[in-house]
Scaffold this motif. Structure first.
Motif, short mmCIF file in Angstrom:
data_model
loop_
_atom_site.label_atom_id
_atom_site.label_comp_id
_atom_site.label_asym_id
_atom_site.label_seq_id
_atom_site.Cartn_x
_atom_site.Cartn_y
_atom_site.Cartn_z
N GLU A 253 -4.95 -7.52 7.38
CA GLU A 253 -4.43 -7.97 6.68
C GLU A 253 -5.56 -8.22 6.50
O GLU A 253 -5.49 -8.42 5.28
CB GLU A 253 -3.72 -8.99 7.15
CG GLU A 253 -1.88 -8.99 7.32
CD GLU A 253 -1.29 -10.08 7.65
OE1 GLU A 253 -1.59 -10.99 6.92
OE2 GLU A 253 0.24 -9.97 8.29
N GLN B 240 -7.26 -5.67 4.15
CA GLN B 240 -6.00 -5.59 3.06
C GLN B 240 -6.94 -6.80 2.29
O GLN B 240 -7.01 -6.43 0.92
CB GLN B 240 -5.27 -5.48 3.63
CG GLN B 240 -4.46 -5.06 1.83
CD GLN B 240 -4.47 -3.19 1.76
OE1 GLN B 240 -4.07 -2.99 2.48
NE2 GLN B 240 -4.22 -3.69 0.54
N TRP B 241 -6.98 -8.08 2.60
CA TRP B 241 -7.16 -8.59 1.49
C TRP B 241 -8.90 -8.67 0.81
O TRP B 241 -8.56 -9.01 -0.25
CB TRP B 241 -7.33 -10.27 2.38
CG TRP B 241 -8.09 -11.66 1.96
CD1 TRP B 241 -6.73 -12.15 0.21
CD2 TRP B 241 -9.03 -11.58 1.58
NE1 TRP B 241 -7.75 -13.04 0.03
CE2 TRP B 241 -8.08 -13.17 0.69
CE3 TRP B 241 -10.54 -11.23 1.84
CZ2 TRP B 241 -9.57 -14.06 0.08
CZ3 TRP B 241 -10.90 -12.78 1.21
CH2 TRP B 241 -11.23 -13.80 0.62
#
Length: 165
Positions: free
Chosen positions: A133, A136-137
């Motif tokens: 995550e 991806q951020w």
């Protein structure tokens, strides 16, 4: 060119902060942190591209808290985004109290590297596949950061052109 996962080039480095590394406050010199960040980011970029690289830019190095004598400096870097020949690398800097195991964030930085071929010319790099995550951020914000860098470069060129007239 086949895409690579972020984990394939992720780099982690840890070192002990000793008195010669610190200022009169007993905290690590900022320039030492900058050198560590550039070194880790260079390794990340070389692992990803499997080529020689040069630092094209350093957006910022935000110092959040100091690292004291006797603590460990822990750096983690990974590719956040790639273009044709360039790679954006994120480096996170933490301090670790080696007696308690407590860690705290002490700095963050984005750097851009360009891969070079054997003749010193820019060469193509593989696309990146973010996995976590957090990765991806960073990936999702990369285009905006690229645009900000481009505006900064263009403004600097414009100022230089005006001075030359």
């Amino acid at each position: 060119m086949e895409a690579k996962k972020t984990s394939q080039s992720k780099t982690i480095m840890t070192d002990l902060v000793l008195p010669p590394d610190t200022n009169y406050h007993g905290t690590i010199f900022g320039g030492n942190v900058m050198a560590y960040v550039d070194k880790v980011a260079s390794i990340v970029a070389m692992r990803h591209s499997r080529a020689m690289v040069v630092t094209a830019s350093s957006d910022s190095l935000d110092f959040i808290s100091p690292i004291k004598t006797g603590e460990a400096i822990c750096l983690e870097g990974f590719i956040t985004y790639t273009r044709k020949t360039s790679m954006e690398v994120y480096v996170k800097v933490e301090a670790e109290d080696l007696l308690t195991g407590e860690k705290r964030l002490t700095g963050t930085s984005y750097l851009t590297f360009v891969a070079l071929d054997e003749n010193g010319k820019p060469t193509t790099v593989p696309p990146i596949i973010p996995e976590s995550e957090e990765e991806q951020w960073h990936y999702e914000g990369a285009i905006e950061r690229f645009e900000q860098r481009k505006k900064r470069r263009d403004a600097r060129k414009e100022r230089q052109n005006q001075k030359g007239e």
